[in-house]
Design an enzyme around this catalytic site. Structure first.
Site, PDB file in Angstrom:
ATOM      1  N   CYS A  26      17.470  10.516   6.504  1.00  0.00           N
ATOM      2  CA  CYS A  26      18.454   9.698   5.836  1.00  0.00           C
ATOM      3  C   CYS A  26      18.146   8.927   3.941  1.00  0.00           C
ATOM      4  O   CYS A  26      17.793  10.272   3.651  1.00  0.00           O
ATOM      5  CB  CYS A  26      17.786   7.715   6.665  1.00  0.00           C
ATOM      6  SG  CYS A  26      16.522   7.019   5.798  1.00  0.00           S
ATOM      7  N   HIS A 578     -19.566   5.644  -3.858  1.00  0.00           N
ATOM      8  CA  HIS A 578     -19.668   6.538  -2.601  1.00  0.00           C
ATOM      9  C   HIS A 578     -20.001   5.854  -1.809  1.00  0.00           C
ATOM     10  O   HIS A 578     -21.286   4.563  -1.889  1.00  0.00           O
ATOM     11  CB  HIS A 578     -21.202   8.068  -2.596  1.00  0.00           C
ATOM     12  CG  HIS A 578     -20.360   8.395  -1.250  1.00  0.00           C
ATOM     13  ND1 HIS A 578     -20.842   8.614   0.165  1.00  0.00           N
ATOM     14  CD2 HIS A 578     -20.233   9.636  -1.056  1.00  0.00           C
ATOM     15  CE1 HIS A 578     -21.118   9.500   0.683  1.00  0.00           C
ATOM     16  NE2 HIS A 578     -20.281   9.962  -0.190  1.00  0.00           N
TER      17      HIS A 578
END
Length: 656
Positions: A26, A578
């Site tokens: 679209c 981490h």
């Protein structure tokens, strides 16, 4: 990242070419129909710079929001070698339908299908509708300055010609909608267009000529100030409405055509289908539309239009406020298409529309929110958001297109929505108060509500004040209150940031600081990834907290799952953050990444929001590990252990 590389990244993240049943687009979104939506890697999609967001839907439909560059991205995807190969191995219609039925998810899959049918019937013609609306705006400006009276019946031929440039779009709109709707339902689109065109031919229009046909009977319709005529065809009464500009009739006719068309293809031998399927479809559907579907569609369209007109006349104050307040919730779901269709019906039947004026308040509140975001992005030197907001604002102010703002910003930052609604309310209230003596703000043309189309509204001064109020209210609300959560705002980060001593890496989350030997991961304990420390986090009752940057620098890496980040400081310190042990297996579930590769960040800036309860419930350790990955570049890297450490207290010290 190049468009071709991004296109390949989107296809890989969507599950590969073999997972795609169909792809359309679209004005701002790539629309996928997938074989299995569970294969989509949303975290990979959102790492692609051109992707503004994603929207999963029921029935294995998936939307990827790209913004104004959607057409070039669509073309790049279709040009990929893998997609070309995949196209030749596509499934049959029956296979696709069977897969869709077996995989449909959610109670309202049929509702998604209905609104997608409406959306795809209009989507391809948005460009010409926008072009026509700008021509109308140009004509309205000339009319306002009395250069030419565009409403006069005796205009000069040149100005009549200009009229034809925009009127062609709306006169033949039923044919365009029929073409797109037929294509959506897997019917030959030219067949759908041909059937609708039959009612706009000079031959059909000639039936309304009383001088030629004495059986013609006309009744003046006071509500729409037009005569409704009927005649006899083969001894049957035939209503002769004006089908030009009507969108309800093709939307109703095409599903009936699809039923006939697909059944004919099942029973007619394939070697003669090319002749007899269109032939039988035309001789069945054209009369059915002329005698039943067409008049019924006109009646339904008029009825809905009159109902809304009654509401506008009876409670104009409520109507003017309600329209801008409901649009922000309709547009993201694609539910605004029925109202858009009603605007066209109103113009065709009443000669004017009263929905677009209040709708403009929502659009400009949307653009004002984006303007506020742009101001903050410039102030805070947020280059990524500055680029997003500036493009979205330009598309809105000059094109009247809200999707880049909506999907690129407002749906990503939920606080922006409250600022947007404040503008919608203020703009709607302004229209309600100022237009009360005029019966609302009206327009006799279908336009996209932008700066270029202000002159088509009447009274224009009311509309101008209302959209200015909506725009300004939302913009000031964003500037004053921000659009980001408190902990992500630069002022909060600066206020709550501890200045790190030189040659120090800070603790990224409050908790107990332990050595890498106790972290529970052999790789980190081996120091293969450098010396560092681990934090056993202490989080509040929600179980959620941000892990922040332990140093100031540039984001050098972000894992797809959002559990690990690389940062490099200006003095050359390289740090790895981490979150958790083996949390890569969660594939991003429970992780809300706040940064992207290349971002400039300061110590204390959020890297990722983590749902630690979800991580723990999945069976993974929540320990946050920080290492100096280029430890060998230093004479010493010394951990600073503590039973309790606040955010950004020293975690390691370094010495060159």
């Amino acid at each position: 990242m190049s468009t071709d590389k991004s296109a390949k990244g989107i296809i890989n993240a969507i599950g590969g070419p073999d997972n795609i049943r169909s792809l359309t687009h679209c004005a701002t979104r790539l629309r996928f129909e997938l074989n299995d939506a569970d294969l989509v890697k949303a975290e990979d999609l959102e790492q692609i710079p051109e992707v503004l967001g994603t929207m999963p839907q029921s029935g294995d439909r998936y939307q990827v929001i790209v913004g104004g560059a959607v057409e070039s991205m669509y073309s790049a995807i279709k040009s990929l070698p893998d997609m070309k190969t995949h196209a030749s191995n596509s499934q049959s219609d029956d296979d696709v339908k069977a897969a869709a039925r077996s995989k449909a998810r959610g109670k309202n899959a049929w509702l998604d299908t209905f609104f997608e049918y409406l959306s795809d019937s209009f989507r391809p013609i948005l460009g010409v509708l926008l072009g026509a609306s700008l021509i109308i705006a140009f004509a309205a400006v000339l009319d306002a300055f009395e250069v030419v009276n565009f409403r006069a019946a005796d205009k000069a031929p040149g100005w009549v010609f200009i009229d034809s440039m925009w009127h062609s779009v709306f006169y033949f709109l039923p044919i365009m909608v029929a073409f797109n709707a037929a294509k959506k339902l897997k019917v030959d689109p030219w067949l759908g267009a041909t059937i609708m065109a039959a009612f706009l031919t000079p031959d059909f229009l000639k039936l309304s000529n009383s001088e030629l046909y004495t059986t013609l009977q006309c009744v003046e319709n006071e509500a729409i100030k037009k005569a409704t005529c009927s005649t006899e065809v083969f001894g049957l009464p035939l209503t002769l409405p004006d089908y030009s500009g009507n969108v309800f009739v093709p939307l109703m006719m095409i599903p009936v055509l699809a039923l006939v068309y697909h059944n004919l293809k099942k029973i007619i031998p394939s070697n003669v289908q090319m002749v007899f399927v269109p032939f039988i479809s035309m001789i069945v559907i054209i009369p059915l539309t002329a005698f039943l579907i067409g008049p019924l569609g006109i009646w339904i369209g008029n009825g809905l239009g009159f109902g809304l007109a009654w509401m506008n006349a009876t409670a104009p104050f409520v109507f003017a406020i309600a329209i801008p307040l409901i649009y922000p919730f309709l547009v993201p779901l694609g539910l605004h298409w029925p109202l858009n269709a009603m605007m066209l019906v109103n113009i065709q039947t009443l000669g004017y529309d009263f929905i677009q004026g209040p709708m403009g308040a929502w659009n400009f509140a949307c653009f004002g929110t984006t303007a506020g975001v742009l101001y903050l992005a410039i102030r805070d030197k947020d280059n990524v958001m500055r680029q997003t907001a500036s493009g979205a604002l330009a598309a809105g102010l000059f094109g009247g297109i809200s999707e880049p703002s909506l999907y690129g910003i407002h749906l990503r930052f939920k606080l922006a929505y409250s600022r947007l609604l404040a503008g919608c309310l203020a703009g709607g209230l302004t229209i309600a108060v100022l237009s009360l003596p005029y019966g609302g703000v009206k327009t006799d043309a279908f336009v996209f509500t932008s700066l270029l189309t202000i002159s088509v509204f009447d009274p224009a001064w009311v509309y101008l004040i209302a959209i200015a109020v909506a725009f300004t209210t939302s913009m000031l609300a964003v500037i004053a209150l921000d659009y980001r959560p408190l902990e992500e705002r630069p002022s909060y980060i600066r206020k709550n940031t501890v200045t790190l001593p030189e040659n120090t890496v800070g603790v990224p989350i409050e908790g107990k600081v332990i050595s890498l030997d106790e972290a529970g991961d052999k790789v980190f304990a081996s120091r293969a990834l450098g010396e560092g420390f681990a934090v056993v986090p202490e989080v509040g009752p929600t179980g959620k907290a941000n892990v922040v940057a332990p140093i100031t620098g540039t984001i050098s890496s972000v894992t797809k799952s959002g559990h690990a980040f690389g940062i490099k400081s200006a003095d050359g310190t390289e740090v790895l953050v981490h979150v958790g042990i083996d949390t890569v297996n969660l594939k991003g579930d429970g992780f809300d990444v706040k940064v992207a590769k290349g971002d400039q960040i300061t110590a204390g800036s959020p890297l990722v929001g983590v749902d630690f309860e979800k991580v723990a419930a999945a069976g993974y350790a929540t320990t946050v590990i920080v290492t100096v990955t280029n430890t060998r570049s230093f004479a010493a890297v010394t951990p600073v252990l503590a039973d309790h450490a606040a955010v950004l207290t020293p975690g390691v010290t370094t010495q060159r």
